[in-house]
Scaffold this active site. Structure first.
Site, PDB file in Angstrom:
ATOM      1  N   ASP A  83       0.796  -1.233   0.000  1.00  0.00           N
ATOM      2  CA  ASP A  83       0.000   0.000   0.000  1.00  0.00           C
ATOM      3  C   ASP A  83       0.829   1.285   0.000  1.00  0.00           C
ATOM      4  O   ASP A  83       0.293   2.356   0.283  1.00  0.00           O
ATOM      5  CB  ASP A  83      -0.932  -0.006   1.215  1.00  0.00           C
ATOM      6  CG  ASP A  83      -2.117  -0.935   1.002  1.00  0.00           C
ATOM      7  OD1 ASP A  83      -2.670  -0.947  -0.118  1.00  0.00           O
ATOM      8  OD2 ASP A  83      -2.487  -1.644   1.951  1.00  0.00           O
ATOM      9  N   ASP A  90      -7.256  -3.740  -5.447  1.00  0.00           N
ATOM     10  CA  ASP A  90      -6.821  -2.457  -4.872  1.00  0.00           C
ATOM     11  C   ASP A  90      -5.387  -2.105  -5.278  1.00  0.00           C
ATOM     12  O   ASP A  90      -5.005  -0.939  -5.350  1.00  0.00           O
ATOM     13  CB  ASP A  90      -6.878  -2.473  -3.339  1.00  0.00           C
ATOM     14  CG  ASP A  90      -8.008  -3.302  -2.755  1.00  0.00           C
ATOM     15  OD1 ASP A  90      -8.460  -4.244  -3.413  1.00  0.00           O
ATOM     16  OD2 ASP A  90      -8.422  -3.005  -1.633  1.00  0.00           O
TER      17      ASP A  90
HETATM   18  N1  GLY Z   1      -7.803  -2.537   1.005  1.00  0.00           N
HETATM   19  C1  GLY Z   1      -8.198  -1.244   0.701  1.00  0.00           C
HETATM   20  C2  GLY Z   1      -9.632  -1.023   0.830  1.00  0.00           C
HETATM   21  O1  GLY Z   1     -10.219  -1.316   1.842  1.00  0.00           O
HETATM   22  O2  GLY Z   1     -10.205  -0.520  -0.087  1.00  0.00           O
END
Ligand code: GLY
Length: 389
Positions: free
Chosen positions: A109, A168
């Site tokens: 992330d 994501d």
């Molecule tokens: N994992 C990122 C979200 O919750 O969108």
């Protein structure tokens, strides 16, 4: 008489040009009010505003949580829109508060965590420290890419699978494109292409909805297609669809390869025409939840999708472009209304009614920091588009 006719014609033409339906300046000022309140209660920069706990208190998390960059990133956007120096100082403070994550190799992330605050900060100030942090961060992120598998690993373990990749993850590629351009190191660019191509092949269903998690083996074969945050493995988790839409829009921006544009357009079509999308265009948390219409919404998905559609509108022909802008405009109108927008309270967050992780019973129907970030981003994109006419 002729002159009067010409003037009349000009007036009618001017009226025909789209008038903004969202008062961005007013909304931005209201956002600033909320976030100045947030700054007053968030004085410890090791704890980042995240959401509201079930007991109604402000929930904060440390810098290693994937959302730590959104507060600083939003402050930069608000500074950009207002030129208010106090917001700049706050943005600097909350940006540097995430700096130590540049060496974090345990998460995929880093795009969210570093590019939202440092990327916006660098764009607005050229601060060389921000550049260094981001280049280190891109290097850390790239260690999660295994060329034998061809994608960036999202998590280290998911239900026993050792190479899970979530949709994501498409959101982290913009950061690596920046690193490729800034460092001249083609490695970062190649990772983006490989990750996006393999995701395009394996994450999407025939209707262009996406699975949340695809689990790979050590040489890149698909072992399973699952969900973590959605209703079911086979369902369309709303925010996941929005991440995919945004991700492939960025892929087209950065490469001009039409296959990514086609993908973004098809995802947009799935999202915008989904029969379960409510009239206000703020999706339920999962497009396939069997509890619809008695289920919670996800304003964050709406904000991400609106921001993506506003960018995508610049890459397609006129009719499609108009439909994307109209859709995003309706989303922004609704997010700016009393049902979703907080002018006071709300623990100083801007939007209400997002859903983080319903299956884990976490962050359900609550304000969440990333909804605010993408809402502000969409507002600024919308304002730019309207100014262009
Ligand atoms: N994992 C990122 C979200 O919750 O969108």
């Amino acid at each position: 008489m002729k002159r009067t006719l010409v003037l009349f014609f000009l007036l009618v033409s001017a009226m025909a040009i789209a008038q903004p339906k969202v008062d961005v300046d007013k909304q931005i000022q209201l956002c600033v009010n909320q976030y100045k309140g947030m700054l007053a209660v968030c004085t410890d920069t090791t704890l980042f505003p995240q959401s509201i706990s079930p007991d109604g208190s402000l929930y904060k998390r440390k810098s290693d949580w994937w959302c730590s960059g959104f507060f600083g990133g939003s402050l930069w956007y608000l500074f950009e829109a207002t030129k208010d120096d106090s917001l700049k100082r706050a943005a600097e403070k909350w940006t540097m508060a995430v700096a130590k994550e540049q060496y974090n190799k345990g998460t995929h992330d880093l795009g969210f965590m570093l590019y939202c605050p440092f990327g916006n900060g660098y764009r607005l100030t050229n601060n060389p420290t921000y550049k260094t942090v981001m280049l280190n961060g891109a290097q850390s992120l790239s260690t999660r890419f295994d060329p034998k598998v061809g994608v960036i690993k999202s998590w280290n373990n998911f239900n026993g699978y050792k190479y899970p990749v979530i949709i994501d993850n498409m959101m982290n590629l913009e950061f690596l494109f920046w690193a490729a351009k800034t460092s001249g190191n083609k490695k970062f660019y190649n990772i983006c292409i490989s990750h996006a191509d393999k995701t395009l092949k394996n994450h999407f269903r025939p209707d262009y909805s996406s699975y949340h998690v695809v689990c790979y083996d050590s040489v890149g074969n698909v072992m399973a297609r699952k969900t973590a945050q959605g209703y079911a493995d086979s369902s369309a988790w709303a925010r996941g669809q929005a991440w995919g839409l945004y991700g492939y829009t960025v892929m087209y921006r950065e490469t001009k390869d039409k296959k990514y544009l086609d993908q973004a357009v098809k995802i947009a079509s799935f999202y915008m025409n989904n029969p379960t999308l409510p009239a206000d265009k703020i999706p339920y948390w999962d497009f396939n939840s069997p509890s619809i219409p008695n289920d919670v919404r996800d304003a964050s998905a709406a904000a991400v999708a609106a921001s993506a559609l506003l960018e995508l509108s610049g890459y397609v022909k006129k009719d499609k472009s108009k439909s994307y802008i109209n859709f995003a405009e309706q989303v922004l109108q609704n997010l700016s209304g009393p049902e979703y927008f907080a002018t006071e309270g709300n623990q100083h967050f801007i939007l209400k009614h997002s859903t983080g992780h319903k299956p884990a019973k976490s962050e359900i129907d609550t304000p969440i920091i990333y909804a605010d970030y993408y809402y502000i981003e969409a507002l600024l994109r919308y304002k730019k588009l309207m100014a262009r006419g």
